[in-house]
Structures are given as C-alpha cells and as structure tokens.
Design an enzyme around this catalytic site. Structure first.
Site, PDB file in Angstrom:
ATOM      1  N   LYS A  79       5.385  76.286  39.892  1.00 60.59           N
ATOM      2  CA  LYS A  79       5.757  75.267  39.096  1.00 60.59           C
ATOM      3  C   LYS A  79       6.527  75.737  37.732  1.00 60.59           C
ATOM      4  O   LYS A  79       6.380  76.833  37.227  1.00 60.59           O
ATOM      5  CB  LYS A  79       4.613  74.518  38.566  1.00 60.59           C
ATOM      6  N   SER A 154       2.052  66.283  36.664  1.00 59.55           N
ATOM      7  CA  SER A 154       3.258  66.976  36.556  1.00 59.55           C
ATOM      8  C   SER A 154       3.858  67.909  37.508  1.00 59.55           C
ATOM      9  O   SER A 154       4.906  68.216  37.447  1.00 59.55           O
ATOM     10  CB  SER A 154       3.090  67.475  35.067  1.00 59.55           C
ATOM     11  N   SER A 178      -2.750  66.775  36.983  1.00 64.05           N
ATOM     12  CA  SER A 178      -1.271  66.968  37.228  1.00 64.05           C
ATOM     13  C   SER A 178      -1.129  67.778  38.736  1.00 64.05           C
ATOM     14  O   SER A 178      -0.015  68.079  39.236  1.00 64.05           O
ATOM     15  CB  SER A 178      -0.540  67.928  36.240  1.00 64.05           C
TER      16      SER A 178
END
Length: 463
Positions: A79, A154, A178
C-alpha cells in the site's frame, strides 16, 4: 497459463516444484495489471523492473533455500502509505507526488526477504483518511464486483487488485478498519492484527494513539494467515508488543475449535445496520450454531463508547502531518486537518487516556467469550463519490458506516473480516470476528472453519 485466482500457498508450491518459474509469475501478473488496472485504479505505481529483479534473484536460489521462505515466488503489492526508499511513496497526496522515503519500512524489507515478487504500490485515499479510496492523488479504487462502487478504503487499491486476480495477496494498513473495510467491500479476507503484532518501524511510534497497524488482504483465510506470518514480529524499542504465537498462524487453519462461547453485537447508536447485512449475520450465526458453538447477544456498543476519543486522536494526528501546501489537500482531509489544528495537546492526551480506559472496560466485558461476531460494515460498498455526501459534515456519515470496525483499533484486539454472502445487488457482505487481545490464532481457526462450511474461493467477479 496460470490461473489469475490461484491461491498464494498453491503458487508457492508450483514455484518450489519448478513447475512455474518466478519470472513467469512476474510476467503473468504484470500483464494482468497492465490489462485491468486502467479500469480498476488499483495501482498508483507499477514496479515492473523490481518484479523482474525479484524473480531473477529467486531463480538463483536453491529449492532448499526457497522452502524456508513463506512467500517464495508469490506476487504481492504494498500500500502506498508504506515507506519505500527506491520506489516513490506518495501517501495518496499531491503534496508527496514524487517523494522517496529515507529508508525502507521494516515491513517492506520483511516481505521482500520472505521471497515475494513485488508488483507495485496500491492506491490509497490521501494519508489513508477515508474509508473509500478516492479524493487525493490516486485514482478511485473501483470494486471489481461493480465498478461504480468503491473498493473500500483506505486499502482499497490492495483489495481491488486481489479481488480482480491481479495477484494473490496484498499488504494493507488499518487505523479504523482500513484492511477490513475493503476486504468486506470486495469479498475478501482481511486481518487487523493485535496492537504491537507487526512493527511500524521506522516511520511510526505512538502517533495515531496506537490505532494504526498493518495487515494482510487475501482471498482465503489460509493465504491471509500465510501473509501474516511473513509480516509479524516486533522490534526492540517498539512502543507496543504482542506476545509471540506458539506456532505459525497458517497452522491454525487446520484447527477445529469446539464448543466456543461467542458473543454477537449487531447494533450501534452510530449507524443503522441494513436489513440484508443483518440477515446475513443471522445466517452466519446459524451456521456456527450448527457447528456446536453457543452464541449470545450482547448490548455492548463499543463504537458509541469510543467514538468521541477516536475522533480527537485522528484529528490531532492529521494536524501533526507535515503538509507543505494545505491548499492541495482533498477537501475531506483538509477539513480534518484544520479541525485537528484546534485540538490542544492536553485534549489529545485526555482522549488517548479515555480511549485506553474505556477499552479496558470493553475488553473486560468481552473476556468471557472466545470471540465476538459483528457485521464488518453497516451496509455493502457505497457508490464512488457518495461518502461523505458533504465534506464539511461528513464525519457522522463515515462513522455510521464503520461503526463496527474502528472500535477494535482502539481496543487493540485482533479482528478478521471474511465473506458472508452477497446482497441482492450482487455486492459482497461480510462477517467480522474479533478475538481476545493477542489471539489471532483463535479468530483464524474460527474463520477457517466458517470458510469450510461456506466456501467462497471459487466465486470471482466477472471482470
């Protein structure tokens, strides 16, 4: 040709048996990324040269060395909140569009050393501050089950990529849900480990009040556990540390827990759970009862108890970010940044203290239970651009959707989101299982048992 939805453990076995070369793995999944990423917005940076270099390094290793590596030959992603020295780290922000970290995150080093083939860095909302992946530098991460809907956030890019078969496993991070939110949106497995299970060195310490951790996203419980084994471990000096497991987490998948006492939480004052989500939760409880487990409803509302503290901690932490040009911020993030700047240090300390004290109450109340069941989200994946409907007043909308995820960042308990059927519109639904502090083993075993009863791995989006 490889199956794009091959499991990570199976891919590793093929590479170890030399039925597939690491370079073939890299080339196959890079081609799939090139084909589908324009539709999905899953990757912000594609690292083709790095993937081929990883593959070349692995091909020089002997099988006896490769068998020691949990991700030998497995394609994965990071990520774009995680520090990488030689690959730009944008945090999903126009303020950091071409920034390079001064060092690799320890986790990035671990996954490389575990034998993985890095395809790139995945899309995130700016600084990970939305439960949907949109609004900042990165493209919106779209849900492979319906491209008009969000992949969640996220870690939305990570989930979109795994769900679409761009690679088997991905790293995500979870400060309020997330990892679990995008896993729920995309019909995947996502684990938020216990606080202190995975080091955040060298970039994070007590920032975010200990809310944030990192975790795996995969299509199956076994793959998620395999990835967690590669990620887990603290470093001396970390502010938090979870006790080491007695055996690898992947071995818990074969366990068969018996006669568990489970709690179920299905209501929150923060948001109404929609009818399809409630029906799916009740159905899951029925399956678990058939396995011999007892389930007791509890009236505890961790979201309502912890929400006021979480908002202050997040707001203050956002205001502490180094933002060269606040005018470039996503409006949702800018609102939080400006509000957080008004929070005093004393208010922040009171919020962290209140969070920990309230968390003790919640954990104490739940200790009689082997695990807790809850919806992951109050409703399925929302449409891109719909949450929040008003950036200035959107916090209540956001907390309404994530009412069952963020509380367990506050308590530090491990939690796993697993698929639990589909809505009438064809969007995934999810079940969350929360464990006692430090008990990832217990929730992995229970999730794997549920997966055997209701297998989902062979159902994939049409994309």
């Amino acid at each position: 040709m490889l199956d794009p939805f091959i499991e990570a453990w199976e891919l590793r076995e093929l590479v170890l048996k030399k039925e597939v070369r690491p370079r073939e793995v890299a080339e196959f999944f890079l081609a799939r990324v090139e084909q589908l990423n324009p539709k999905l917005g899953a990757f912000i940076t594609i690292t083709a040269d790095r993937a081929l270099a990883d593959a070349a390094r692995l091909e020089k290793m002997s099988t006896s060395d490769g068998v020691k590596l949990p991700l030998f030959g497995v394609a994965y992603s990071l990520k774009d909140l995680l520090w990488t020295k030689d690959i730009r780290t944008t945090f999903g922000s126009k303020n950091y569009e071409n920034w390079h970290a001064p060092a690799d995150a320890e986790l990035a080093v671990r996954l490389a050393n575990a034998g993985g083939v890095l395809l790139g860095k995945t899309s995130t909302p700016e600084f990970g501050l939305r439960p949907t992946t949109e609004g900042g530098l990165c493209p919106p991460a779209r849900n492979p089950w319906n491209l008009e809907h969000t992949a969640g956030g996220s870690s939305g890019g990570s989930a979109s990529a795994v769900a679409a078969g761009l690679h088997p496993v991905a790293q995500g991070s979870d400060g309020g849900g997330s990892v679990r939110i995008p896993a729920a949106c995309c019909g995947l497995v996502g684990i938020k480990p216990s606080r202190g299970r995975i080091t955040r060195a060298p970039s994070e310490g007590e920032s975010w009040g200990g809310l944030s951790t990192t975790g795996p996203i995969a299509r199956t419980v076994r793959d998620a556990a395999l990835m967690l084994d590669a990620m887990a471990g603290m470093l001396p000096g970390d502010p938090y540390a979870a006790r080491p497991p007695t055996r690898p987490f992947v071995e818990e998948v074969a366990a068969h827990p018996k006669n568990l006492r489970l709690a179920v939480i299905n209501r929150s004052a923060l948001g109404t759970v929609d009818a399809e989500t409630l029906t799916a939760l009740e159905s899951a409880c029925g399956v678990l009862r058939e396995m011999g487990h007892s389930i007791e409803p509890v009236t505890l509302d961790p979201g309502a108890m912890l929400g006021k503290f979480a908002r202050v901690i997040v707001g203050a932490s956002v205001s502490a970010l180094n933002i060269p040009n606040p005018g470039l911020l996503d409006p949702v993030v800018r609102g939080s940044y400006e509000w957080g700047a008004k929070i005093s240090a004393a208010d922040y300390i009171r919020a962290v203290t209140g969070m920990h004290n309230t968390s003790r109450e919640i954990i104490h109340a739940l200790m009689p239970y082997d695990a807790v069941l809850a919806p992951t989200l109050t409703r399925p994946a929302v449409r891109i651009g719909s949450l929040p409907s008003n950036p200035a007043t959107g916090a209540d909308e956001i907390y309404s959707w994530i009412a069952f995820t963020f509380p367990f960042n506050s308590t530090g308990q491990p939690a796993i989101s697993i698929p639990n059927g589909f809505s009438q519109a064809g969007l995934p639904l999810a079940l969350q299982i929360v464990g006692r502090p430090g008990d990832e083993a217990g929730i992995i075993a229970l999730a794997a048992e549920f997966e055997r009863a209701r297998p989902w791995k062979d159902r994939h989006p049409a994309i």
